[in-house]
Each structure stands twice: as C-alpha cells, then as structure tokens.
Design an enzyme around this catalytic site. Structure first.
Site, short mmCIF file in Angstrom:
data_model
loop_
_atom_site.label_atom_id
_atom_site.label_comp_id
_atom_site.label_asym_id
_atom_site.label_seq_id
_atom_site.Cartn_x
_atom_site.Cartn_y
_atom_site.Cartn_z
CG ASP A 89 0.85 6.12 -5.58
OD1 ASP A 89 -0.35 6.27 -5.29
OD2 ASP A 89 1.22 5.41 -6.53
CB SER A 90 2.70 2.17 -1.57
OG SER A 90 1.45 2.35 -0.95
P1 IMP Z 1 -2.56 3.89 -3.26
O1 IMP Z 1 -3.41 4.39 -2.13
O2 IMP Z 1 -3.05 4.25 -4.60
O3 IMP Z 1 -1.11 4.18 -3.09
O4 IMP Z 1 -2.76 2.33 -3.18
C1 IMP Z 1 -1.78 1.49 -2.77
C2 IMP Z 1 -2.33 0.09 -2.70
O5 IMP Z 1 -1.18 -0.78 -2.72
C3 IMP Z 1 -3.03 -0.20 -1.39
O6 IMP Z 1 -4.40 -0.03 -1.46
C4 IMP Z 1 -2.67 -1.66 -1.18
O7 IMP Z 1 -3.49 -2.44 -1.92
C5 IMP Z 1 -1.29 -1.80 -1.78
N1 IMP Z 1 -0.30 -1.61 -0.73
C6 IMP Z 1 0.53 -0.55 -0.54
N2 IMP Z 1 1.28 -0.72 0.57
C7 IMP Z 1 0.92 -1.90 1.09
C8 IMP Z 1 1.32 -2.60 2.25
O8 IMP Z 1 2.16 -2.19 3.07
N3 IMP Z 1 0.71 -3.78 2.43
C9 IMP Z 1 -0.22 -4.29 1.60
N4 IMP Z 1 -0.65 -3.66 0.53
C10 IMP Z 1 -0.10 -2.47 0.27
#
Ligand code: IMP
Length: 222
Positions: free
Chosen positions: A75-76
């Site tokens: 999660d990022s």
């Molecule tokens: P998750 O799938 O809910 O964790 O969504 C994380 C969102 O954070 C992604 O859809 C991206 O918009 C953003 N994100 C996370 N990691 C990166 C990265 O390495 N580059 C650019 N955006 C990122």
C-alpha cells in the site's frame, strides 16, 4: 524468530498493473515465483484501513486466505507537506473521476476511471492554493505486508523516498504521480528515469530491502 520466505509461489495481492511488474521484478532474483491477484481472479478487498500499514495487511491477508499461498501486498501513496500529508492513503482515489455516460444509460449507472493527469493537477492546484511560499516537499511511502495462510502471521515493512513536486509533470515512464515527483539528489522525475534507476531507489525498493533482510537473506551466524 521471524519466519523465512522460501523459494516458491507468492501471490502479489494487487490489481494495479503498474505495481505488479515492479514487485515481480524485485522478487525474481530471490527464486520467488510471483502470481498476481489478477492471474488468480481474486476479488479486490475494500481498503478501509486508516494507515498504509493497515491497508497493506488487509490486502495481503485477504489474498493469503483465499489462495492458500503466502501473499505480499503493497500500500503506497504520495504525501505532500503543504497538504498536511494528503493525498496519502487516498492517492489512488484522488485519480478517480466519473465518466459521462450516454443518454440511454440506465439510471444509477456510473463509470469511474482513474486519471493521474487529473490527480496531479489536483495536487498542483491545492498546493498553489496554499500561496506562493508553500513547500514543494513530498515523499512516497510504501508499506509491504507478507501474510501466510495457515496461522495468520503477517510481517510489515515501511519504505520512504523524499523529493520535490515539479510542475509541469515530466516524463511518460512509471505510473501514478511519477511525472511530478523528483527525488532529492536527482534532476529527473520518476517519470523520466530509467525504470531500473527508479526501482533501485524508490520507496518500494526501500521497503523491499527491509523485507529481504528480515525474511529472505540468510541470517549471519553469531
Ligand atoms: P494503492 O494501490 O491503494 O496502494 O494506491 C497507491 C497509489 O499511490 C497508486 O495508484 C499511485 O497513484 C500512487 N503511487 C504509489 N506508488 C507510486 C509510485 O511509485 N509512483 C507513482 N505513484 C505511486
């Protein structure tokens, strides 16, 4: 002692086509065969956690339970200082927009798509609204959780990379907010960098290094 992650199959508990190859590439050299939640047709759990760690654990737990295999989830998101850390865990949701439907669409029908040009514009506009002196500092955070199916064990690792927001966005590599993020010490954005260069120093790489040290590398003898 922490359980080790051996060679064999591991589910990447993600439906994000940007992240899956990044995670698979990190796992490959360790003899781990990655299959994704998309390959296994697993449903996407609702991300109801309030932190990156909660959401990573919730996704890895769901995939491990449903597949019977160990699972890894990421999660990022991007945290912007001038916006008190937003969008943070809502980074993907800031990109959601409702598409206009044809006039004959059924009532209540709606189509939502993710558009990161739109999300980057929103971040930029909200920072501008803070005034000309607003900080351009931002960082990406990545929580990586590994959960095992049998006994509910989960381990979580957090990584971070600091940088500056740039405008206009630059580069068409990577995904998400990459084109507006320039890591400290570099003159290219994540959207301009060679994928290998980004993968070596990203928040995901930082979390992954911690995961490898704890779960994969052979522990040194005392
Ligand atoms: P998750 O799938 O809910 O964790 O969504 C994380 C969102 O954070 C992604 O859809 C991206 O918009 C953003 N994100 C996370 N990691 C990166 C990265 O390495 N580059 C650019 N955006 C990122």
């Amino acid at each position: 002692m922490m359980r080790r992650l051996g060679p064999g199959k591991l589910v990447i508990a993600s439906h994000n086509r940007g992240k899956i190859p990044e995670i698979a590439e990190l796992l490959g050299p360790h003899g781990i065969e990655a299959v994704s939640a998309i390959d296994l047709d697993l449903p996407e759990p609702e991300e109801i956690g309030t932190t990156f760690v909660d959401n990573a654990m919730l996704k890895a737990r769901a995939a491990a339970d449903l597949s019977g295999l160990p699972a890894i989830a990421d999660d990022s998101g991007i945290c912007v200082d001038a916006l008190s850390g937003r969008p943070g865990i809502y980074s993907a949701r800031w990109a959601e927009r409702t598409i206009d439907l044809p006039p004959d669409a059924a009532p209540g029908e709606a189509k939502v798509e993710r558009d990161f040009r739109f999300a980057m514009q929103r971040v930029h506009d909200e920072v501008l609204a803070q005034g000309p002196e607003a900080s351009r500092d931002a960082h990406f955070i990545c929580a990586l959780a590994v959960c095992w199916p049998e006994d509910g064990q989960c381990e979580v690792f957090e990584g971070r990379v600091d940088g500056l927001l740039v405008w206009p966005p630059r580069g068409d590599r990577g995904f998400g907010y990459d084109p507006m993020f320039q890591p400290i010490g570099y003159d290219q954005t994540f959207g301009e960098m060679e994928p290998g260069a980004k993968h070596a120093m990203s928040h995901r790489a930082d979390a992954f290094r911690k995961l490898v040290a704890a779960l994969i590398d052979t522990p040194s003898l005392p």
